[in-house]
Motif scaffolding. Structure first.
Motif, mmCIF file in Angstrom:
data_model
loop_
_atom_site.group_PDB
_atom_site.id
_atom_site.type_symbol
_atom_site.label_atom_id
_atom_site.label_comp_id
_atom_site.label_asym_id
_atom_site.label_seq_id
_atom_site.Cartn_x
_atom_site.Cartn_y
_atom_site.Cartn_z
ATOM 1 N N ILE A 21 0.615 -0.846 0.222
ATOM 2 C CA ILE A 21 -0.281 -0.268 -0.202
ATOM 3 C C ILE A 21 0.622 1.070 0.208
ATOM 4 O O ILE A 21 0.205 2.208 -0.037
ATOM 5 N N CYS A 158 -1.614 5.360 -1.928
ATOM 6 C CA CYS A 158 -2.059 4.211 -0.350
ATOM 7 C C CYS A 158 -3.335 4.504 -0.048
ATOM 8 O O CYS A 158 -3.846 3.294 -0.649
ATOM 9 N N ARG A 161 -5.136 2.716 -3.250
ATOM 10 C CA ARG A 161 -4.982 1.287 -3.076
ATOM 11 C C ARG A 161 -5.718 0.671 -1.877
ATOM 12 O O ARG A 161 -5.889 -0.533 -2.539
ATOM 13 N N ILE A 162 -5.805 1.359 -1.104
ATOM 14 C CA ILE A 162 -6.996 0.023 0.402
ATOM 15 C C ILE A 162 -8.183 0.319 -0.410
ATOM 16 O O ILE A 162 -8.391 -0.707 -0.444
#
Ligand SMILES: NC(=O)NC1=NC(=O)NC1=O
Length: 175
Positions: A21, A158, A161-162
């Motif tokens: 991430i 990040c 991506r999460i």
């Protein structure tokens, strides 16, 4: 993937799921596993951000240095991580003309020579023209400002991506 699944993951499973991430920085994920259980996914994300903010200057610079150049060597060689490949493709960086590649390559070189870390931007929230523009203007900034901006972009990457992990329901492979 629900919160119970996340909170019952061994650190290997947690790393397997969330290890990228932050681009090529599984250490961040490994560190925040200790903070299980997470009250929410947002809390997990905030723990990642807190950990990054707690790093000394060199640590933050190190995180930026783990990011591949946009349309750089890794993209040409096909050695990008899946996430980065997807993000760069979505910004149209796999469809650059020879001239655009040359310009972006030159600007990236100038940026790295000046700051000692690569230009980082959340590619998914941008496109090739905006990226070139941003790179050109951020090149004029001071070191401390660019460190801050780069880390802010890392947090956006990040976050997306999460979100993807939950949308794609990527469950950890059995270890
Ligand atoms: N240097 C970079 O900005 N790299 C990246 N931005 C993204 O959104 N994904 C990357 O790999």
């Amino acid at each position: 993937m629900d919160l119970n699944t996340i909170n019952s993951m061994s650190y290997e499973q947690f790393l397997d799921t969330f290890g990228n991430i932050i681009e090529r920085c599984p250490l961040v994920t490994a560190a925040i596993w200790s903070q299980q259980p997470f009250a929410s996914v947002t809390e997990l994300e905030n723990r990642v951000f807190d950990f990054i903010e707690s790093l000394p200057l060199a640590g933050k610079e190190g995180i930026l240095r783990c990011h591949p150049d946009l349309a750089g060597r890794d993209l040409m060689r096909g050695t990008l991580t899946d996430e980065s490949q997807n993000e760069q493709a979505q910004a149209g960086l796999t469809l650059l003309s020879a001239k655009e590649k040359e310009t972006l390559g030159f600007l990236n070189l100038q940026y790295k020579a000046k700051f000692g870390f690569p230009f980082v931007i959340c590619a998914k929230m941008s496109d090739k023209n905006k990226i070139m523009q941003e790179l050109g203007s951020r090149l004029q900034n001071e070191q401390s400002e660019e460190l801050q901006k780069g880390i802010a972009e890392v947090k956006k990457i990040c976050h997306l991506r999460i979100c993807d992990l939950f949308l794609n329901e990527k469950l950890p492979t059995k270890l």
